[in-house]
Design a protein around this motif. Structure first.
Motif, mmCIF file in Angstrom:
data_model
loop_
_atom_site.group_PDB
_atom_site.id
_atom_site.type_symbol
_atom_site.label_atom_id
_atom_site.label_comp_id
_atom_site.label_asym_id
_atom_site.label_seq_id
_atom_site.Cartn_x
_atom_site.Cartn_y
_atom_site.Cartn_z
ATOM 1 N N GLU A 180 42.727 56.405 57.211
ATOM 2 C CA GLU A 180 43.995 56.845 56.634
ATOM 3 C C GLU A 180 44.913 55.641 56.480
ATOM 4 O O GLU A 180 45.056 54.829 57.401
ATOM 5 C CB GLU A 180 44.657 57.917 57.500
ATOM 6 C CG GLU A 180 43.921 59.255 57.428
ATOM 7 C CD GLU A 180 44.665 60.356 58.143
ATOM 8 O OE1 GLU A 180 44.930 61.390 57.513
ATOM 9 O OE2 GLU A 180 44.963 60.180 59.338
ATOM 10 N N ILE A 239 38.346 59.050 41.040
ATOM 11 C CA ILE A 239 39.661 59.510 41.470
ATOM 12 C C ILE A 239 40.279 60.256 40.292
ATOM 13 O O ILE A 239 40.439 59.698 39.209
ATOM 14 C CB ILE A 239 40.565 58.345 41.896
ATOM 15 C CG1 ILE A 239 39.952 57.598 43.083
ATOM 16 C CG2 ILE A 239 41.959 58.856 42.259
ATOM 17 C CD1 ILE A 239 40.760 56.391 43.531
ATOM 18 N N SER A 298 41.569 61.899 49.574
ATOM 19 C CA SER A 298 42.711 62.345 48.778
ATOM 20 C C SER A 298 43.805 61.293 48.781
ATOM 21 O O SER A 298 43.841 60.401 49.643
ATOM 22 C CB SER A 298 43.266 63.661 49.329
ATOM 23 O OG SER A 298 43.765 63.470 50.645
ATOM 24 N N ILE A 299 44.705 61.414 47.802
ATOM 25 C CA ILE A 299 45.886 60.558 47.710
ATOM 26 C C ILE A 299 47.063 61.494 47.469
ATOM 27 O O ILE A 299 47.054 62.271 46.515
ATOM 28 C CB ILE A 299 45.780 59.544 46.555
ATOM 29 C CG1 ILE A 299 44.512 58.698 46.697
ATOM 30 C CG2 ILE A 299 47.012 58.647 46.511
ATOM 31 C CD1 ILE A 299 44.230 57.837 45.485
ATOM 32 N N VAL A 317 46.693 57.701 51.718
ATOM 33 C CA VAL A 317 45.308 57.710 51.260
ATOM 34 C C VAL A 317 44.437 58.108 52.448
ATOM 35 O O VAL A 317 44.471 57.446 53.488
ATOM 36 C CB VAL A 317 44.876 56.326 50.736
ATOM 37 C CG1 VAL A 317 43.383 56.332 50.389
ATOM 38 C CG2 VAL A 317 45.706 55.932 49.525
ATOM 39 N N ALA A 328 42.001 53.128 45.740
ATOM 40 C CA ALA A 328 42.920 54.196 46.129
ATOM 41 C C ALA A 328 44.283 53.671 46.579
ATOM 42 O O ALA A 328 45.320 54.211 46.189
ATOM 43 C CB ALA A 328 42.297 55.048 47.225
ATOM 44 N N ILE A 329 44.295 52.625 47.397
ATOM 45 C CA ILE A 329 45.572 52.170 47.942
ATOM 46 C C ILE A 329 46.382 51.336 46.953
ATOM 47 O O ILE A 329 47.572 51.099 47.177
ATOM 48 C CB ILE A 329 45.393 51.401 49.265
ATOM 49 C CG1 ILE A 329 44.703 50.058 49.049
ATOM 50 C CG2 ILE A 329 44.661 52.236 50.290
ATOM 51 C CD1 ILE A 329 44.613 49.221 50.311
#
Length: 200
Positions: free
Chosen positions: A14, A129, A150-151, A171, A190-191
């Motif tokens: 996370e 994504i 997930s985001i 994230v 993602a990040i």
């Protein structure tokens, strides 16, 4: 003593991304925290002096190269996401801490619902994504369309108590995701998603 084969930054599942903290008009930087509120790194946008001058032209900015570096708390590069000059949607490359290409990102857009296809170094799809940019709600799925993360700007429990600002997003990656170059590519995409979308 066993030495991990991947940067410790990617041990986590996370990541809390703190919205823009950059003090410069043409360069952005985001802080990265774990779920306990400990700072674990930084996402830094690198912009050359020449490109800074060109970025004042709105239409040109969308075609310009960009580089996003993921740094640990010691300032060491953990991964890099970069794109060259482009006229349309282009492939974005992902490199590891040694500068070795480990994957790429292909972008597809439909109004406020962007889609990112993440591939490995052999151009094989490892994750996607998909989501709603306006609602800031994304789902991360693997190559078999199985959800693996997930985001979101919504979270609860201990994380809500630690991070009170709305200008952050979380994230989350399933613990089942292997801690190898695939995870580095997925987490890196993602990040940095907010900065990638804003560059578009």
């Amino acid at each position: 003593m066993n030495v991990p084969k991947y940067p410790q930054f990617f041990d986590y599942n996370e990541f809390v991304i703190d919205e823009k903290i950059g003090l410069f008009k043409f360069s952005n930087a985001y802080k990265v925290f774990n779920r306990e509120g400990e700072e674990i790194g930084l996402i830094q946008q690198r912009v050359s002096g020449f490109h800074k001058a060109l970025r004042v032209i709105g239409d040109l900015k969308k075609m310009m190269p960009f580089t996003l570096e993921i740094l640990d708390t010691n300032g060491m590069v953990q991964a890099t996401i970069s794109r060259g000059w482009t006229l349309f949607l282009s492939k974005i490359s992902i490199t590891d801490s040694n500068g070795v290409t480990i994957g790429s990102i292909k972008q597809k857009f439909k109004l406020f619902k962007p889609r990112f296809i993440i591939t490995d170094q052999y151009d094989q799809t490892i994750a996607e994504i998909n989501g709603d940019w306006k609602a800031w709600d994304f789902t991360i799925t693997d190559a078999h369309a199985i959800p693996i993360g997930s985001i979101s700007k919504k979270w609860n429990g201990a994380m809500r108590e630690i991070f009170t600002s709305a200008d952050k997003y979380v994230v989350s990656i399933e613990e089942s995701v292997a801690e190898d170059t695939r995870k580095i590519a997925i987490v890196s995409t993602a990040i940095t998603i907010d900065m990638v979308l804003k560059e578009r």
